[in-house]
Scaffold this motif. Structure first.
Motif, mmCIF file in Angstrom:
data_model
loop_
_atom_site.group_PDB
_atom_site.id
_atom_site.type_symbol
_atom_site.label_atom_id
_atom_site.label_comp_id
_atom_site.label_asym_id
_atom_site.label_seq_id
_atom_site.Cartn_x
_atom_site.Cartn_y
_atom_site.Cartn_z
ATOM 1 N N GLY A 46 0.832 -1.201 0.000
ATOM 2 C CA GLY A 46 0.000 0.000 0.000
ATOM 3 C C GLY A 46 0.859 1.240 0.000
ATOM 4 O O GLY A 46 2.033 1.201 -0.360
ATOM 5 N N TYR A 47 0.261 2.344 0.417
ATOM 6 C CA TYR A 47 1.022 3.593 0.518
ATOM 7 C C TYR A 47 0.358 4.489 1.541
ATOM 8 O O TYR A 47 -0.801 4.288 1.919
ATOM 9 C CB TYR A 47 1.151 4.293 -0.838
ATOM 10 N N CYS A 50 -3.234 6.279 1.251
ATOM 11 C CA CYS A 50 -4.296 5.417 0.731
ATOM 12 C C CYS A 50 -5.405 5.229 1.763
ATOM 13 O O CYS A 50 -5.176 4.680 2.844
ATOM 14 C CB CYS A 50 -3.681 4.076 0.344
ATOM 15 N N CYS A 53 -6.215 1.498 2.512
ATOM 16 C CA CYS A 53 -5.113 0.909 3.280
ATOM 17 C C CYS A 53 -5.318 1.172 4.770
ATOM 18 O O CYS A 53 -5.101 0.298 5.612
ATOM 19 C CB CYS A 53 -3.773 1.483 2.825
ATOM 20 N N ARG A 81 4.452 0.748 -1.817
ATOM 21 C CA ARG A 81 4.533 0.660 -3.280
ATOM 22 C C ARG A 81 5.314 1.811 -3.885
ATOM 23 O O ARG A 81 5.871 1.682 -4.988
ATOM 24 C CB ARG A 81 3.121 0.640 -3.882
ATOM 25 N N ASP A 88 5.753 -3.834 -6.362
ATOM 26 C CA ASP A 88 4.347 -3.527 -6.595
ATOM 27 C C ASP A 88 3.928 -3.924 -8.007
ATOM 28 O O ASP A 88 2.850 -4.500 -8.207
ATOM 29 C CB ASP A 88 4.109 -2.036 -6.367
ATOM 30 N N MET A 92 1.098 -6.617 -8.707
ATOM 31 C CA MET A 92 -0.131 -6.030 -9.222
ATOM 32 C C MET A 92 -0.522 -6.695 -10.533
ATOM 33 O O MET A 92 -1.715 -6.870 -10.817
ATOM 34 C CB MET A 92 0.032 -4.523 -9.416
ATOM 35 N N TRP A 104 -5.148 -0.734 -4.267
ATOM 36 C CA TRP A 104 -4.466 -0.828 -2.980
ATOM 37 C C TRP A 104 -5.445 -0.606 -1.848
ATOM 38 O O TRP A 104 -6.387 0.185 -1.987
ATOM 39 C CB TRP A 104 -3.335 0.209 -2.925
ATOM 40 N N PRO A 105 -5.267 -1.345 -0.750
ATOM 41 C CA PRO A 105 -4.165 -2.254 -0.454
ATOM 42 C C PRO A 105 -4.221 -3.510 -1.317
ATOM 43 O O PRO A 105 -5.308 -3.978 -1.665
ATOM 44 C CB PRO A 105 -4.373 -2.608 1.026
ATOM 45 N N MET A 106 -3.057 -4.031 -1.631
ATOM 46 C CA MET A 106 -2.950 -5.278 -2.368
ATOM 47 C C MET A 106 -2.518 -6.368 -1.400
ATOM 48 O O MET A 106 -1.613 -6.168 -0.589
ATOM 49 C CB MET A 106 -1.933 -5.129 -3.495
ATOM 50 N N THR A 121 -7.237 -7.411 -3.389
ATOM 51 C CA THR A 121 -7.030 -6.037 -2.936
ATOM 52 C C THR A 121 -7.531 -5.918 -1.495
ATOM 53 O O THR A 121 -7.128 -6.696 -0.643
ATOM 54 C CB THR A 121 -7.721 -5.046 -3.888
#
Length: 664
Positions: A46-47, A50, A53, A81, A88, A92, A104-106, A121
């Protein structure tokens, strides 16, 4: 317990440092631990900005029951990511292949060889618990089938992600791309396609360049319509400037509130170029406000630029999306008083029903106010009041590629808007990145707080940073930026491009993944290949290097299949192709003083996609375009060259304007 993320530089990983989940960072140590314990790997990507996330973190990764199951039966790996775009990208691709969608989240489950046997996800807590239980059971009772499944997925992905055959992006491809984009353009609301709508930054840049080269009215009309719709909608911050990540609806009303550096850096440039082409005052205002947003809200203490502002605002431990930005009519009255509050509500489309949640509205400026002085005062007062609200967190990680995009936009804005402060901000950011992110001759991806991260740069870091440095070289006349850009690009050609000219996103000696990423699509930002091609092309025009121009052509051809099949996802590749078709158009201004400054302003105001500008004293060290370019009669002069064939020098702004108006 404190897990292994506590010492990370990534704000996203630090958000998970106090989770009961025993997280590891991506690397050999995590997989060695999985092999030692003989358990699969749970990969979560994730980031920091997000929204979903955060939701999954609160629901699951802060939950003791989930943590107990994960810690007992898996090795958990958390990846930012933005710090590891290579990791990522490959997972992905697996997620999209297995589920038909990405985001995301993945969440992926991996074998001991890092092959994915499950990918998805966002998973609500009950679904995640069910998945983990089933995966654990299969791992212990039917291991062979799980491993075979992961190996099969990895094998198929290696096949389908193999780079396509090179295809030239010629004038016919560009013409066809405009026609296809015209068919997909939303004439009523701007943009392309339906909800959600993302800012098509690189597509708009392509359309501007196509119009400049061909005069195509449709191309310019699409940019004007989409640019105005985005700037007047709720996705644009009417008080502080800057754009949110995307609109959840087709009319640009309600944004997903995170503000990303890469979006705003590119949109700054788009609106700047739209103003240069048309004189549109809205485009100029948005360009200037967006630049000011970068300096005010994203500049770090070191002078580089932070990655993002969060989508959420946290109050009492709970995340609220849009809380900082949305308004009710009563809140406007509370800040402005009854009369100004009513006028502001009407101007900004704030209604009792609300356009967002709980009766609140995003702010839209659907028309220019009749009284600009009144609006200027109201804007200041509302922003001051908004600043007293809880604010979204900032991801202050410095990403090389995105800072390169910001440097390019700010450098050009500094020149075109006559804003020395913007140009100086670009200079400082470039120095920070070069001084900090180049370690032992190799570029790194990120830093935070003046400390560089361990992740090596990927291809778009080299291409985008070189793009910024080349813009800075033209804006300042300082040849050191040109030299630095050439070093980055030569390194990229050596370490990221195969002998047959195929570019990859990771270096030849980078850590192996189950597939080597080689993106060819321009999505929220230019892909590595198109960013490299564009910078190589500019470098060749500034230096006269046919070697770099030929390399740019080979790398650009690698993106041709996407430009041909789906131009919405090849915006920067098509923009670079327009520069190839129109250029090189080289303008060298020699001399100093007011006359030289006037010639330089005319040169930078030209819209040709193939334009490059150099200025300085005759035969200035390190500036090839100034070599053998003397003053004319002791006065400043401009030399205009097309395709490396030069006209006679001119000495007045009128002559230079006429010279640039002829030909392409």
């Amino acid at each position: 317990m404190a897990n292994r993320l506590a010492d990370s530089l990534s704000p996203y990983l630090l958000q998970h440092a106090d989770n009961p989940v025993d997280w590891w960072e991506w690397g050999d140590e995590a997989f060695a631990e999985a092999r030692r314990r003989d358990v699969p790997v749970l990969l979560s990507v994730g980031y920091a900005a997000c929204h979903w996330c955060h939701v999954m973190a609160h629901e699951s990764f802060e939950d003791d029951e989930v943590a107990a199951l994960v810690n007992d039966r898996f090795v958990a790996v958390k990846v930012d990511r933005e710090e590891r775009p290579d990791v990522d990208a490959v997972y992905m691709a697996a997620t999209t292949a297995l589920t038909g969608q990405g985001g995301w989240p993945m969440t992926c489950l991996l074998t001991l060889d890092a092959d994915p046997f499950f990918a998805g996800t966002y998973l609500p807590r009950p679904q995640l618990l069910q998945l983990l239980g089933q995966a654990d059971h299969l791992w212990r009772t039917d291991r062979e089938r799980v491993v075979e499944s992961g190996a099969h997925v990895a094998s198929r992905l290696r096949e389908v992600t193999r780079p396509p055959a090179p295809t030239s992006i010629d004038a016919a491809v560009c013409d066809t791309a405009v026609r296809r984009l015209r068919a997909e353009h939303d004439d009523a609301r701007g943009g392309f396609g339906g909800a959600p709508k993302f800012p098509p930054s690189s597509v708009l840049e392509f359309l501007l360049r196509h119009h400049a080269r061909t005069g195509d009215a449709d191309a310019l009309a699409m940019v004007r319509a989409t640019g105005a719709a985005m700037a007047r909608g709720g996705m644009y911050d009417q008080l502080a400037g800057g754009f949110a990540r995307y609109s959840v609806d087709a009319g640009w009303v309600v944004p997903h509130f995170e503000k990303m550096l890469y979006d705003n850096a590119q949109l700054l440039r788009v609106y700047l170029h739209l103003w240069r082409a048309t004189g549109d005052p809205l485009a100029r205002r948005v360009a200037e406000e967006t630049a000011e947003f970068l300096l005010r809200d994203l500049r770090t203490g070191e002078g580089a630029f932070a990655s993002a502002l969060d989508a959420d605002t946290v109050v009492d431990g709970h995340s609220h999306e849009g809380l900082t930005y949305a308004w009710t009519p009563d809140q406007l009255v509370e800040v402005l008083g009854p009369e100004d509050g009513r006028r502001a509500a009407e101007l900004l489309a704030v209604t009792p029903e609300g356009s967002f949640e709980h009766g609140a509205s995003t702010l839209r400026l659907l028309r220019d106010p009749d009284d600009t002085a009144w609006w200027g005062d109201v804007r200041i007062r509302l922003l001051a009041a908004r600043d007293t609200r809880p604010q979204p967190a900032r991801d202050d990680k410095v990403v090389t590629a995105w800072n390169g995009l910001a440097v390019a936009g700010l450098a050009e804005a500094g020149v075109l808007l006559d804003r020395p402060d913007l140009l100086e901000a670009a200079v400082v950011a470039a120095r920070v990145v070069l001084d900090l992110h180049v370690v032992d001759g190799r570029l790194r991806r990120t830093s935070r707080g003046g400390v560089v991260g361990a992740s090596e740069a990927v291809l778009d870091d080299h291409g985008d940073l070189a793009e910024g440095l080349l813009a800075l070289a033209q804006a300042t006349g300082d040849a050191t930026w040109l030299e630095a850009a050439q070093g980055l690009l030569d390194d990229a050609l050596t370490r990221f491009v195969d002998a047959d000219g195929v570019p990859h996103d990771t270096a030849h000696d980078a850590g192996a993944l189950f597939a080597r990423p080689a993106a060819r699509t321009d999505l929220a930002e230019p892909c590595g290949a198109s960013s490299l091609a564009g910078a190589l092309l500019t470098l060749s025009a500034l230096t006269g290097s046919t070697t770099h121009r030929e390399a740019a052509g080979r790398v650009l051809d690698a993106c041709g299949s996407v430009a041909t099949s789906d131009p919405r996802f090849a915006g920067w590749s098509l923009a670079v192709a327009e520069a190839v078709l129109a250029g090189p158009l080289q303008v060298a201004v020699v001399g100093d003083g007011p006359d030289a400054d006037g010639l330089r302003r005319v040169a930078f105001a030209a819209t040709s996609p193939g334009l490059v500008v150099a200025f300085g004293p005759p035969d200035a060290d390190g500036v090839p375009l100034l070599a053998d370019r003397p003053l004319v009669g002791g006065s400043a002069a401009a030399y205009v060259c097309r395709g490396f064939v030069c006209d006679r020098p001119v000495t007045t702004t009128e002559e230079l304007t006429a010279a640039l108006a002829t030909g392409s």
